[in-house]
Design a protein around this motif. Structure first.
Motif, PDB file in Angstrom:
ATOM      1  N   GLY A  62     -13.147  25.021  16.275  1.00 22.55           N
ATOM      2  CA  GLY A  62     -13.361  26.366  16.788  1.00 22.55           C
ATOM      3  C   GLY A  62     -14.829  26.722  16.891  1.00 22.55           C
ATOM      4  N   ASP A  63     -15.071  27.868  17.501  1.00 23.35           N
ATOM      5  CA  ASP A  63     -16.449  28.325  17.668  1.00 23.35           C
ATOM      6  C   ASP A  63     -16.694  29.644  16.951  1.00 23.35           C
ATOM      7  N   ALA A  64     -15.713  30.110  16.195  1.00 27.24           N
ATOM      8  CA  ALA A  64     -15.859  31.346  15.433  1.00 27.24           C
ATOM      9  C   ALA A  64     -16.285  31.008  14.015  1.00 27.24           C
ATOM     10  N   ILE A  65     -17.565  30.632  13.878  1.00 35.65           N
ATOM     11  CA  ILE A  65     -18.118  30.270  12.575  1.00 35.65           C
ATOM     12  C   ILE A  65     -19.400  31.069  12.387  1.00 35.65           C
ATOM     13  N   PHE A  66     -19.551  31.680  11.226  1.00 31.09           N
ATOM     14  CA  PHE A  66     -20.754  32.459  10.936  1.00 31.09           C
ATOM     15  C   PHE A  66     -21.975  31.542  10.960  1.00 31.09           C
ATOM     16  N   LYS A  67     -22.992  31.942  11.687  1.00 28.59           N
ATOM     17  CA  LYS A  67     -24.207  31.132  11.836  1.00 28.59           C
ATOM     18  C   LYS A  67     -25.251  31.581  10.820  1.00 28.59           C
ATOM     19  N   SER A  68     -25.287  30.886   9.699  1.00 26.00           N
ATOM     20  CA  SER A  68     -26.165  31.265   8.586  1.00 26.00           C
ATOM     21  C   SER A  68     -27.559  30.684   8.726  1.00 26.00           C
ATOM     22  N   ASP A  69     -28.535  31.470   8.316  1.00 22.97           N
ATOM     23  CA  ASP A  69     -29.890  30.956   8.160  1.00 22.97           C
ATOM     24  C   ASP A  69     -30.042  30.338   6.774  1.00 22.97           C
ATOM     25  N   TRP A  70     -29.218  30.832   5.854  1.00 21.03           N
ATOM     26  CA  TRP A  70     -29.318  30.397   4.467  1.00 21.03           C
ATOM     27  C   TRP A  70     -27.948  30.514   3.826  1.00 21.03           C
ATOM     28  N   VAL A  71     -27.571  29.525   3.008  1.00 22.45           N
ATOM     29  CA  VAL A  71     -26.295  29.545   2.296  1.00 22.45           C
ATOM     30  C   VAL A  71     -26.584  29.443   0.805  1.00 22.45           C
ATOM     31  N   ILE A  72     -26.040  30.377   0.054  1.00 19.96           N
ATOM     32  CA  ILE A  72     -26.123  30.316  -1.405  1.00 19.96           C
ATOM     33  C   ILE A  72     -24.774  29.797  -1.867  1.00 19.96           C
ATOM     34  N   THR A  73     -24.757  28.566  -2.367  1.00 19.05           N
ATOM     35  CA  THR A  73     -23.492  27.943  -2.741  1.00 19.05           C
ATOM     36  C   THR A  73     -23.429  27.761  -4.255  1.00 19.05           C
ATOM     37  N   PHE A  74     -22.282  27.375  -4.746  1.00 15.91           N
ATOM     38  CA  PHE A  74     -22.054  27.247  -6.176  1.00 15.91           C
ATOM     39  C   PHE A  74     -21.681  25.815  -6.538  1.00 15.91           C
ATOM     40  N   GLN A  75     -22.080  25.388  -7.685  1.00 11.78           N
ATOM     41  CA  GLN A  75     -21.805  24.084  -8.270  1.00 11.78           C
ATOM     42  C   GLN A  75     -22.474  22.935  -7.528  1.00 11.78           C
ATOM     43  N   ARG A  76     -22.119  22.717  -6.273  1.00 17.21           N
ATOM     44  CA  ARG A  76     -22.703  21.613  -5.499  1.00 17.21           C
ATOM     45  C   ARG A  76     -22.530  21.904  -4.015  1.00 17.21           C
ATOM     46  N   PRO A  77     -23.334  21.261  -3.149  1.00 15.02           N
ATOM     47  CA  PRO A  77     -23.157  21.470  -1.702  1.00 15.02           C
ATOM     48  C   PRO A  77     -21.789  20.962  -1.249  1.00 15.02           C
ATOM     49  N   LYS A  78     -21.223  21.633  -0.283  1.00 21.63           N
ATOM     50  CA  LYS A  78     -19.963  21.178   0.298  1.00 21.63           C
ATOM     51  C   LYS A  78     -20.263  19.989   1.212  1.00 21.63           C
ATOM     52  N   LEU A  79     -19.325  19.089   1.370  1.00 24.51           N
ATOM     53  CA  LEU A  79     -19.515  17.878   2.167  1.00 24.51           C
ATOM     54  C   LEU A  79     -19.997  18.207   3.579  1.00 24.51           C
ATOM     55  N   ASN A  80     -19.399  19.198   4.220  1.00 29.36           N
ATOM     56  CA  ASN A  80     -19.776  19.510   5.597  1.00 29.36           C
ATOM     57  C   ASN A  80     -21.206  20.035   5.726  1.00 29.36           C
ATOM     58  N   PHE A  81     -21.820  20.499   4.649  1.00 24.93           N
ATOM     59  CA  PHE A  81     -23.219  20.952   4.714  1.00 24.93           C
ATOM     60  C   PHE A  81     -24.133  19.790   5.108  1.00 24.93           C
ATOM     61  N   LEU A  82     -23.697  18.572   4.832  1.00 24.10           N
ATOM     62  CA  LEU A  82     -24.533  17.391   5.026  1.00 24.10           C
ATOM     63  C   LEU A  82     -24.254  16.644   6.335  1.00 24.10           C
ATOM     64  N   LEU A  83     -23.297  17.117   7.125  1.00 17.94           N
ATOM     65  CA  LEU A  83     -22.898  16.416   8.340  1.00 17.94           C
ATOM     66  C   LEU A  83     -23.433  17.124   9.590  1.00 17.94           C
TER      67      LEU A  83
END
Length: 90
Positions: A62-83
């Motif tokens: 889909g194309d309905a995804i929030f376009k972040s300049d910055w993500v504050i995540t918890f514990q560890r990066p999600k796999l898709n953050f790296l792809l």
């Protein structure tokens, strides 16, 4: 309130905390319209844990995804953050 009724306003920061990591599948209907409208707001965009509409793992759909300049995540990066397909959103 419907997404179409939301007026674009001048903002310094937009914070995305609509959904969490438990979302499975692309955003649909009014939620998809809402995220697309919020993406049009000016200002720095921050997501809490993961951008709304982006899966933590698996194919980006889909194309309905929030376009972040910055993500504050918890514990560890999600796999898709790296792809590469996730790069416009993270």
């Amino acid at each position: 309130t419907q997404a179409a009724e939301l007026e674009i306003q001048a903002t310094d920061v937009v914070i995305d905390a609509l959904f969490g990591i438990g979302l499975n599948g692309p955003l649909t209907d009014e939620y998809a319209k809402l995220v697309k409208k919020i993406n049009q707001f000016p200002g720095f965009k921050v997501s809490v844990d993961i951008p709304s509409g982006l899966p933590a793992e698996g194919q980006v759909l889909g194309d309905a995804i929030f376009k972040s300049d910055w993500v504050i995540t918890f514990q560890r990066p999600k796999l898709n953050f790296l792809l590469p397909p996730s790069s416009p959103y993270v």
